[in-house]
Design an enzyme around this catalytic site. Structure first.
Site, PDB file in Angstrom:
ATOM      1  CE  LYS A 103      -3.995   0.324   1.959  1.00  0.00           C
ATOM      2  NZ  LYS A 103      -4.908  -0.919   3.554  1.00  0.00           N
ATOM      3  CG  ASP A 153      -8.521   1.615   3.267  1.00  0.00           C
ATOM      4  OD1 ASP A 153      -8.902   1.351   3.561  1.00  0.00           O
ATOM      5  OD2 ASP A 153      -6.966   1.328   3.924  1.00  0.00           O
TER       6      ASP A 153
HETATM    7  N1  LIG Z   1     -11.720  -1.978   7.987  1.00  0.00           N
HETATM    8  C1  LIG Z   1     -10.648  -1.682   7.101  1.00  0.00           C
HETATM    9  O1  LIG Z   1     -11.190  -2.034   5.987  1.00  0.00           O
HETATM   10  C2  LIG Z   1      -9.323  -1.560   7.748  1.00  0.00           C
HETATM   11  C3  LIG Z   1      -8.604  -1.298   6.794  1.00  0.00           C
HETATM   12  C4  LIG Z   1      -7.667  -0.702   7.116  1.00  0.00           C
HETATM   13  C5  LIG Z   1      -6.873  -0.781   8.426  1.00  0.00           C
HETATM   14  N2  LIG Z   1      -7.520  -2.101   9.313  1.00  0.00           N
HETATM   15  C6  LIG Z   1      -6.495  -2.382  10.611  1.00  0.00           C
HETATM   16  O2  LIG Z   1      -6.350  -1.728  11.494  1.00  0.00           O
HETATM   17  C7  LIG Z   1      -5.352  -2.367  12.196  1.00  0.00           C
HETATM   18  C8  LIG Z   1      -3.805  -1.254  12.205  1.00  0.00           C
HETATM   19  O3  LIG Z   1      -3.509  -0.924  11.169  1.00  0.00           O
HETATM   20  P1  LIG Z   1      -2.267  -0.266  10.441  1.00  0.00           P
HETATM   21  O4  LIG Z   1      -2.134  -0.170   9.247  1.00  0.00           O
HETATM   22  O5  LIG Z   1      -2.344   1.514  10.942  1.00  0.00           O
HETATM   23  O6  LIG Z   1      -1.476  -1.056  10.809  1.00  0.00           O
HETATM   24  P2  LIG Z   1       0.399  -0.626  11.816  1.00  0.00           P
HETATM   25  O7  LIG Z   1       0.642   0.763  10.475  1.00  0.00           O
HETATM   26  O8  LIG Z   1       0.778  -1.661  11.972  1.00  0.00           O
HETATM   27  O9  LIG Z   1       0.139   0.396  12.657  1.00  0.00           O
HETATM   28  C9  LIG Z   1      -0.468  -0.589  13.863  1.00  0.00           C
HETATM   29  C10 LIG Z   1      -0.717  -0.159  15.394  1.00  0.00           C
HETATM   30  O10 LIG Z   1      -1.408  -0.444  15.997  1.00  0.00           O
HETATM   31  C11 LIG Z   1      -0.356  -0.686  17.831  1.00  0.00           C
HETATM   32  N3  LIG Z   1      -0.147  -1.807  18.561  1.00  0.00           N
HETATM   33  C12 LIG Z   1      -0.174  -3.118  17.959  1.00  0.00           C
HETATM   34  N4  LIG Z   1       0.257  -3.936  18.639  1.00  0.00           N
HETATM   35  C13 LIG Z   1       0.344  -3.704  19.801  1.00  0.00           C
HETATM   36  C14 LIG Z   1      -0.151  -3.379  21.094  1.00  0.00           C
HETATM   37  N5  LIG Z   1      -0.172  -4.841  21.859  1.00  0.00           N
HETATM   38  N6  LIG Z   1      -0.625  -2.687  21.841  1.00  0.00           N
HETATM   39  C15 LIG Z   1      -1.022  -1.377  22.221  1.00  0.00           C
HETATM   40  N7  LIG Z   1      -0.626  -0.629  20.967  1.00  0.00           N
HETATM   41  C16 LIG Z   1       0.253  -2.212  19.504  1.00  0.00           C
HETATM   42  C17 LIG Z   1       0.974   0.358  16.403  1.00  0.00           C
HETATM   43  O11 LIG Z   1       1.969   0.581  18.382  1.00  0.00           O
HETATM   44  P3  LIG Z   1       2.679   1.424  17.861  1.00  0.00           P
HETATM   45  O12 LIG Z   1       3.370   2.468  17.144  1.00  0.00           O
HETATM   46  O13 LIG Z   1       3.619   1.589  19.401  1.00  0.00           O
HETATM   47  O14 LIG Z   1       3.717  -0.061  17.617  1.00  0.00           O
HETATM   48  C18 LIG Z   1       0.097   1.031  16.080  1.00  0.00           C
HETATM   49  O15 LIG Z   1       0.025   1.641  16.512  1.00  0.00           O
HETATM   50  C19 LIG Z   1      -5.221  -3.505  11.827  1.00  0.00           C
HETATM   51  O16 LIG Z   1      -5.985  -4.219  12.364  1.00  0.00           O
HETATM   52  C20 LIG Z   1      -6.032  -3.340  10.170  1.00  0.00           C
HETATM   53  O17 LIG Z   1      -6.341  -4.542   9.859  1.00  0.00           O
HETATM   54  C21 LIG Z   1      -8.651  -2.177   8.403  1.00  0.00           C
END
Ligand SMILES: NC(=O)c1ccc[n+]([C@@H]2O[C@H](COP(=O)([O-])OP(=O)(O)OC[C@H]3O[C@@H](n4cnc5c(N)ncnc54)[C@H](OP(=O)(O)O)[C@@H]3O)[C@@H](O)[C@H]2O)c1
Length: 270
Positions: free
Chosen positions: A66, A102
């Site tokens: 992405k 998104d």
């Molecule tokens: N429904 C939809 O259409 C859609 C679309 C996009 C994304 N999503 C979902 O949204 C979520 C986030 O996606 P992303 O792309 O933003 O991921 P990302 O860029 O990898 O960011 C992950 C985030 O989660 C935090 N995190 C991970 N493990 C954690 C834990 N154990 N405790 C506290 N914080 C934690 C990270 O904190 P740190 O920075 O401190 O590591 C960071 O803020 C995913 O589950 C994804 O599947 C859904």
């Protein structure tokens, strides 16, 4: 000839996009084919050229491409630039035009659920890639307060700086939220994928408040349980966002917005 579309990612077998777009096509009477194409990261430039040569009209882009795919587009929409990620490609002369649906999908799902943002106090938990996509629509709705909290404290600071021309984003750590009250809490972490829930202080949710998780499926369980314990009036997962962002991509490609209720129902039943 039937117009062809595809989702590209690595891995890709788990993607719900083929099922979603096939149902959109049926429900809108559109004749199209939709494939799932596994593209390894080092093959991305080659695959994009090949799919263009083969006549594909549009692509969805999922992990891990992405961010990288933006550099390979002939043009990128303003909202995709703001999100720092591209999830939709439209075929144009000489290459692909990049967009990101998104934020639009998230916003439409909040609207569908009747969750208001104007004048409300909103907390986003997490500060990863997905948050960059949803901040634009949230700020445009003029919340009374928009706080982003994260485990890593530098990421919310960076988001506040990046979005300062668009609106006010207040950066926090989770611990510093103690004593706050929010009308809407959005879980945008990937913690649920490992069965975890970010450590948050208690009593963050105002009476009648709503909780929304971008995650869905098994990853939704930890936040769902937390939100239920907070007595949230609405507890929603991100499946609706997934379907709405797909509908926005379909609309970009086909010029018609498909109905989403039937697809959402089918995914929940699956
Ligand atoms: N429904 C939809 O259409 C859609 C679309 C996009 C994304 N999503 C979902 O949204 C979520 C986030 O996606 P992303 O792309 O933003 O991921 P990302 O860029 O990898 O960011 C992950 C985030 O989660 C935090 N995190 C991970 N493990 C954690 C834990 N154990 N405790 C506290 N914080 C934690 C990270 O904190 P740190 O920075 O401190 O590591 C960071 O803020 C995913 O589950 C994804 O599947 C859904």
């Amino acid at each position: 000839m039937t117009d062809r579309y595809a989702v590209i990612g690595h891995p890709i077998a788990h993607s719900k996009s083929p099922l979603i777009h096939a149902q959109f096509a049926r429900e809108t009477g559109q004749d199209l084919a939709y494939d799932a194409v596994d593209v390894e990261p080092e093959m991305l430039p080659f695959a994009l050229r090949q799919l263009h040569d083969e006549g594909y009209r549009g692509l969805n882009v999922t992990l891990p491409h992405k961010t990288e795919v933006a550099q390979l587009c002939v043009g990128v929409s303003e909202r995709a630039q703001q999100a720092g990620a591209v999830n939709t490609l439209l075929r144009v002369d000489g290459g692909w035009q990049g967009d990101n649906t998104d934020g639009d999908g998230f916003w439409r799902d909040l609207t569908r659920l009747g969750i208001g943002v104007a004048g409300r106090r909103v907390l986003i938990v997490g500060a990863g890639g997905a948050v960059r996509g949803i901040l634009g629509p949230l700020l445009a709705a003029r919340p009374a307060l928009l706080v982003v909290s994260n485990r890593n404290p530098w990421k919310p600071e960076a988001l506040a700086e990046q979005f300062k021309e668009v609106g006010s984003v207040v950066p926090r750590t989770h611990l510093a939220l103690k004593g706050d009250r929010y009308d809407l809490i959005v879980n945008a972490t990937s913690a649920g994928l490992s069965g975890a829930m970010p450590r948050l202080p208690g009593q963050l949710l105002a009476d009648g408040g709503a909780c929304y998780d971008l995650s869905y499926g098994a990853a939704f369980a930890p936040f769902r349980d937390w939100a239920t314990a907070q007595k949230a009036a609405i507890v929603a997962d991100g499946l609706g966002m997934l379907v709405e962002q797909a509908a926005s991509a379909f609309e970009i490609w086909r010029g018609v917005r498909p109905p989403t209720a039937g697809v959402l129902q089918a995914l929940r039943a699956a």
